[in-house]
Design a protein around this motif. Sequence first.
Motif, PDB file in Angstrom:
ATOM      1  N   ALA A   2      56.231  29.471  28.984  1.00  0.00           N
ATOM      2  CA  ALA A   2      55.494  29.905  27.806  1.00  0.00           C
ATOM      3  C   ALA A   2      56.100  29.333  26.542  1.00  0.00           C
ATOM      4  N   SER A   3      55.262  28.984  25.611  1.00  0.00           N
ATOM      5  CA  SER A   3      55.719  28.567  24.288  1.00  0.00           C
ATOM      6  C   SER A   3      55.505  29.727  23.336  1.00  0.00           C
ATOM      7  N   GLY A   4      56.202  29.704  22.230  1.00  0.00           N
ATOM      8  CA  GLY A   4      56.037  30.780  21.266  1.00  0.00           C
ATOM      9  C   GLY A   4      57.218  31.729  21.277  1.00  0.00           C
ATOM     10  N   ARG A   5      57.318  32.494  20.243  1.00  0.00           N
ATOM     11  CA  ARG A   5      58.483  33.338  20.047  1.00  0.00           C
ATOM     12  C   ARG A   5      58.300  34.760  20.550  1.00  0.00           C
ATOM     13  N   THR A   6      57.114  35.070  21.070  1.00  0.00           N
ATOM     14  CA  THR A   6      56.841  36.463  21.420  1.00  0.00           C
ATOM     15  C   THR A   6      56.998  36.728  22.911  1.00  0.00           C
ATOM     16  N   PHE A   7      57.516  35.753  23.663  1.00  0.00           N
ATOM     17  CA  PHE A   7      57.602  35.898  25.110  1.00  0.00           C
ATOM     18  C   PHE A   7      58.305  37.180  25.510  1.00  0.00           C
ATOM     19  N   SER A   8      59.397  37.498  24.842  1.00  0.00           N
ATOM     20  CA  SER A   8      60.197  38.651  25.254  1.00  0.00           C
ATOM     21  C   SER A   8      59.465  39.966  25.045  1.00  0.00           C
ATOM     22  N   THR A   9      58.428  39.973  24.226  1.00  0.00           N
ATOM     23  CA  THR A   9      57.677  41.209  23.998  1.00  0.00           C
ATOM     24  C   THR A   9      56.444  41.300  24.889  1.00  0.00           C
ATOM     25  N   TYR A  10      56.214  40.253  25.668  1.00  0.00           N
ATOM     26  CA  TYR A  10      55.018  40.177  26.493  1.00  0.00           C
ATOM     27  C   TYR A  10      55.257  40.740  27.890  1.00  0.00           C
ATOM     28  N   THR A  11      54.227  41.383  28.428  1.00  0.00           N
ATOM     29  CA  THR A  11      54.142  41.534  29.878  1.00  0.00           C
ATOM     30  C   THR A  11      53.668  40.190  30.402  1.00  0.00           C
ATOM     31  N   MET A  12      54.377  39.630  31.388  1.00  0.00           N
ATOM     32  CA  MET A  12      53.983  38.379  32.022  1.00  0.00           C
ATOM     33  C   MET A  12      53.589  38.666  33.454  1.00  0.00           C
ATOM     34  N   GLY A  13      52.611  37.942  33.932  1.00  0.00           N
ATOM     35  CA  GLY A  13      52.166  38.220  35.290  1.00  0.00           C
ATOM     36  C   GLY A  13      51.331  37.114  35.877  1.00  0.00           C
ATOM     37  N   TRP A  14      50.767  37.429  37.023  1.00  0.00           N
ATOM     38  CA  TRP A  14      49.929  36.490  37.763  1.00  0.00           C
ATOM     39  C   TRP A  14      48.656  37.186  38.236  1.00  0.00           C
ATOM     40  N   PHE A  15      47.565  36.473  38.085  1.00  0.00           N
ATOM     41  CA  PHE A  15      46.285  36.871  38.639  1.00  0.00           C
ATOM     42  C   PHE A  15      45.839  35.786  39.607  1.00  0.00           C
ATOM     43  N   ARG A  16      44.851  36.082  40.416  1.00  0.00           N
ATOM     44  CA  ARG A  16      44.293  35.063  41.300  1.00  0.00           C
ATOM     45  C   ARG A  16      42.789  35.253  41.436  1.00  0.00           C
ATOM     46  N   GLN A  17      42.134  34.155  41.770  1.00  0.00           N
ATOM     47  CA  GLN A  17      40.688  34.200  41.952  1.00  0.00           C
ATOM     48  C   GLN A  17      40.306  33.338  43.144  1.00  0.00           C
ATOM     49  N   PRO A  40      37.362  31.931  45.869  1.00  0.00           N
ATOM     50  CA  PRO A  40      35.965  31.514  45.725  1.00  0.00           C
ATOM     51  C   PRO A  40      34.994  32.674  45.932  1.00  0.00           C
ATOM     52  N   GLY A  41      34.087  32.833  45.002  1.00  0.00           N
ATOM     53  CA  GLY A  41      33.080  33.873  45.114  1.00  0.00           C
ATOM     54  C   GLY A  41      33.560  35.275  44.804  1.00  0.00           C
ATOM     55  N   LYS A  42      34.803  35.387  44.366  1.00  0.00           N
ATOM     56  CA  LYS A  42      35.358  36.714  44.075  1.00  0.00           C
ATOM     57  C   LYS A  42      35.811  36.789  42.620  1.00  0.00           C
ATOM     58  N   GLU A  43      35.990  38.014  42.161  1.00  0.00           N
ATOM     59  CA  GLU A  43      36.460  38.214  40.799  1.00  0.00           C
ATOM     60  C   GLU A  43      37.964  37.955  40.712  1.00  0.00           C
ATOM     61  N   ARG A  44      38.391  37.602  39.529  1.00  0.00           N
ATOM     62  CA  ARG A  44      39.823  37.429  39.292  1.00  0.00           C
ATOM     63  C   ARG A  44      40.511  38.785  39.422  1.00  0.00           C
ATOM     64  N   GLU A  45      41.672  38.795  40.081  1.00  0.00           N
ATOM     65  CA  GLU A  45      42.350  40.062  40.335  1.00  0.00           C
ATOM     66  C   GLU A  45      43.833  39.990  40.008  1.00  0.00           C
ATOM     67  N   PHE A  46      44.363  41.123  39.680  1.00  0.00           N
ATOM     68  CA  PHE A  46      45.792  41.263  39.389  1.00  0.00           C
ATOM     69  C   PHE A  46      46.613  41.034  40.654  1.00  0.00           C
ATOM     70  N   VAL A  47      47.767  40.354  40.488  1.00  0.00           N
ATOM     71  CA  VAL A  47      48.680  40.128  41.608  1.00  0.00           C
ATOM     72  C   VAL A  47      50.048  40.757  41.336  1.00  0.00           C
ATOM     73  N   ALA A  48      50.632  40.433  40.191  1.00  0.00           N
ATOM     74  CA  ALA A  48      51.972  40.921  39.890  1.00  0.00           C
ATOM     75  C   ALA A  48      52.216  40.847  38.389  1.00  0.00           C
ATOM     76  N   ALA A  49      53.132  41.711  37.914  1.00  0.00           N
ATOM     77  CA  ALA A  49      53.471  41.721  36.498  1.00  0.00           C
ATOM     78  C   ALA A  49      54.933  42.077  36.318  1.00  0.00           C
ATOM     79  N   SER A  50      55.485  41.627  35.206  1.00  0.00           N
ATOM     80  CA  SER A  50      56.882  41.923  34.894  1.00  0.00           C
ATOM     81  C   SER A  50      57.019  42.244  33.421  1.00  0.00           C
ATOM     82  N   TRP A  51      57.665  43.354  33.129  1.00  0.00           N
ATOM     83  CA  TRP A  51      58.024  43.677  31.752  1.00  0.00           C
ATOM     84  C   TRP A  51      59.272  42.877  31.368  1.00  0.00           C
ATOM     85  N   SER A  52      59.522  42.817  30.089  1.00  0.00           N
ATOM     86  CA  SER A  52      60.658  42.057  29.588  1.00  0.00           C
ATOM     87  C   SER A  52      61.980  42.520  30.206  1.00  0.00           C
TER      88      SER A  52
END
Length: 124
Positions: free
Chosen positions: A24-39, A41-53
């Motif tokens: 990530a670029s930018g100075r706010t990374f440490s305040t962000y929840t970062m995570g991963w979604f996946r999509q 074929p033919g399905k909606e994008r869904e949550f996979v994992a997240a990490s707090w700072s």
Amino acid sequence: QAQLVESGGGLVQAGGSLRLSCTASGRTFSTYTMGWFRQAPGKEREFVAASWSEGITFYKDSVKGRFTISRDNAKNTVTLQMNSLKPEDTAVYYCAGRSGRMGTNWAPSQVDSWGQGTQVTVSS
């Protein structure tokens, strides 16, 4: 908003492993929840994992025990280590970020920044 650039992904046989990375670029990374979604074929994008700072993590039930999310706030990176992959894990995986704290109920509409997406294909 942070700019997110992903790397990793590819083709692997069932039971194999892959590692996704996101910088990530930018100075706010440490305040962000970062995570991963996946999509898939033919399905909606869904949550996979997240990490707090501070390192608290959340996972979709179907990936618990197989996927591990980690982050390095000094390097502005977040990774997703995926082990024991299954064909149903096949999807485009997206790095995601949002200011504040998000958990397993993090919805795609609540994402501030997206990566470009990377394909993960698991063959049976």
